[in-house]
Design an enzyme around this catalytic site. Structure first.
Site, PDB file in Angstrom:
ATOM      1  N   SER A  25      -6.815  -4.110   8.074  1.00 12.24           N
ATOM      2  CA  SER A  25      -7.724  -4.816   8.994  1.00 12.24           C
ATOM      3  C   SER A  25      -7.843  -4.047  10.307  1.00 12.24           C
ATOM      4  O   SER A  25      -8.912  -4.022  10.918  1.00 12.24           O
ATOM      5  CB  SER A  25      -7.222  -6.238   9.251  1.00 12.24           C
ATOM      6  OG  SER A  25      -7.202  -6.975   8.053  1.00 12.24           O
ATOM      7  N   ARG A  48       0.820  -1.215   0.000  1.00 11.99           N
ATOM      8  CA  ARG A  48       0.000   0.000   0.000  1.00 11.99           C
ATOM      9  C   ARG A  48       0.850   1.259   0.000  1.00 11.99           C
ATOM     10  O   ARG A  48       0.563   2.218  -0.678  1.00 11.99           O
ATOM     11  CB  ARG A  48      -0.911   0.011   1.241  1.00 11.99           C
ATOM     12  CG  ARG A  48      -1.999  -1.015   1.198  1.00 11.99           C
ATOM     13  CD  ARG A  48      -2.521  -1.347   2.558  1.00 11.99           C
ATOM     14  NE  ARG A  48      -1.518  -2.063   3.333  1.00 11.99           N
ATOM     15  CZ  ARG A  48      -1.731  -2.610   4.512  1.00 11.99           C
ATOM     16  NH1 ARG A  48      -2.905  -2.477   5.072  1.00 11.99           N
ATOM     17  NH2 ARG A  48      -0.787  -3.265   5.138  1.00 11.99           N
TER      18      ARG A  48
HETATM   19  P1  ADP Z   1       0.064  -9.617   7.719  1.00  7.90           P
HETATM   20  O1  ADP Z   1      -0.152 -10.095   9.108  1.00  7.90           O
HETATM   21  O2  ADP Z   1       0.935 -10.509   6.859  1.00  7.90           O
HETATM   22  O3  ADP Z   1       0.422  -8.156   7.588  1.00  7.90           O
HETATM   23  P2  ADP Z   1      -2.470  -8.908   6.492  1.00  7.90           P
HETATM   24  O4  ADP Z   1      -3.687  -9.739   6.537  1.00  7.90           O
HETATM   25  O5  ADP Z   1      -2.526  -7.584   7.136  1.00  7.90           O
HETATM   26  O6  ADP Z   1      -1.357  -9.847   7.077  1.00  7.90           O
HETATM   27  O7  ADP Z   1      -2.017  -8.689   4.982  1.00  7.90           O
HETATM   28  C1  ADP Z   1      -1.745  -9.726   4.090  1.00  7.90           C
HETATM   29  C2  ADP Z   1      -1.185  -9.157   2.800  1.00  7.90           C
HETATM   30  O8  ADP Z   1      -2.139  -8.288   2.200  1.00  7.90           O
HETATM   31  C3  ADP Z   1       0.075  -8.302   2.954  1.00  7.90           C
HETATM   32  O9  ADP Z   1       0.887  -8.486   1.805  1.00  7.90           O
HETATM   33  C4  ADP Z   1      -0.470  -6.892   2.995  1.00  7.90           C
HETATM   34  O10 ADP Z   1       0.486  -5.935   2.595  1.00  7.90           O
HETATM   35  C5  ADP Z   1      -1.586  -7.008   1.985  1.00  7.90           C
HETATM   36  N1  ADP Z   1      -2.641  -6.004   2.163  1.00  7.90           N
HETATM   37  C6  ADP Z   1      -3.236  -5.644   3.326  1.00  7.90           C
HETATM   38  N2  ADP Z   1      -4.188  -4.692   3.112  1.00  7.90           N
HETATM   39  C7  ADP Z   1      -4.170  -4.447   1.767  1.00  7.90           C
HETATM   40  C8  ADP Z   1      -4.894  -3.544   0.916  1.00  7.90           C
HETATM   41  N3  ADP Z   1      -5.803  -2.704   1.403  1.00  7.90           N
HETATM   42  N4  ADP Z   1      -4.609  -3.558  -0.409  1.00  7.90           N
HETATM   43  C9  ADP Z   1      -3.669  -4.402  -0.891  1.00  7.90           C
HETATM   44  N5  ADP Z   1      -2.941  -5.268  -0.155  1.00  7.90           N
HETATM   45  C10 ADP Z   1      -3.184  -5.297   1.164  1.00  7.90           C
END
Ligand code: ADP
Length: 175
Positions: free
Chosen positions: A134, A96
């Site tokens: 999230s 992001r």
């Molecule tokens: P983590 O605990 O690995 O950070 P997340 O569930 O937060 O797990 O994110 C999983 C993946 O999705 C990561 O590569 C994160 O950068 C990506 N991600 C999270 N939010 C977004 C978004 N709004 N748009 C695109 N990619 C996202």
């Protein structure tokens, strides 16, 4: 003539606590590039989550139900091992911001040291989802359903809304 490339599989791992429209966007874009995308919910016993692993599995499955080449699974341990178990050649990540990139860069180097044959590939977040995380979703839900339901609808898939509000003792307002 070179022989055709074998089918290409990718894994997309994360906490997905809960899954957002930003995650779904990456899953759908990944599913257009790869023959199969394995979405992996990483189980981390040290990390407290709002949703259980089973709930997260269920919410992702409901949010992407019309994609035949996507499978959602939970896994313990290293993402590179989860990738190897599914013959994946790519670990997909969504980025992001530049600060996301900094952390991702370090992680991708560590993963390359562990599994040199598996590449990390980054997809830029779509503009409309680039501010969604999230944790932001949880903050909004905590503030209450009545003023925030339309905002939540812009950020999370519909199947997530009621279970998310329920976690904070709220329900979907009757329209
Ligand atoms: P983590 O605990 O690995 O950070 P997340 O569930 O937060 O797990 O994110 C999983 C993946 O999705 C990561 O590569 C994160 O950068 C990506 N991600 C999270 N939010 C977004 C978004 N709004 N748009 C695109 N990619 C996202």
């Amino acid at each position: 003539m070179n022989s055709p490339l074998p089918p290409r599989y990718a894994v997309y791992a994360g906490s997905f606590d809960p899954v957002t429209l930003g995650h779904v966007d990456i899953i759908e874009r990944g599913a257009r590039i790869f023959h199969h995308v394995y979405v992996g919910i990483g189980i981390n016993p040290d990390k407290q989550t709002l949703f259980s692993v089973e709930e997260r599995l269920d919410l992702i499955a409901q949010s992407i139900s019309d994609h035949a080449n996507v499978t959602v699974k939970a896994f313990e341990g290293l993402t590179v091992n989860f990738a190897a178990q599914h013959d994946a050649v790519v670990m997909l990540r969504g980025v992001r911001t530049l600060s996301d990139m900094e952390a991702e860069f370090t992680m991708s180097l560590a993963n390359r040291a562990l599994a040199p044959d598996i590449e990390t590939m980054f997809l830029m977040a779509s503009e409309k989802y680039s501010h969604i995380s999230s944790s932001l979703i949880k903050q909004i839900a905590r503030m209450g359903a009545e003023p925030n339901i339309e905002r939540l609808r812009k950020f999370v898939p519909e199947p997530v809304i009621a279970p998310l509000l329920e976690k904070f003792g709220q329900s979907v307002p009757k329209s």
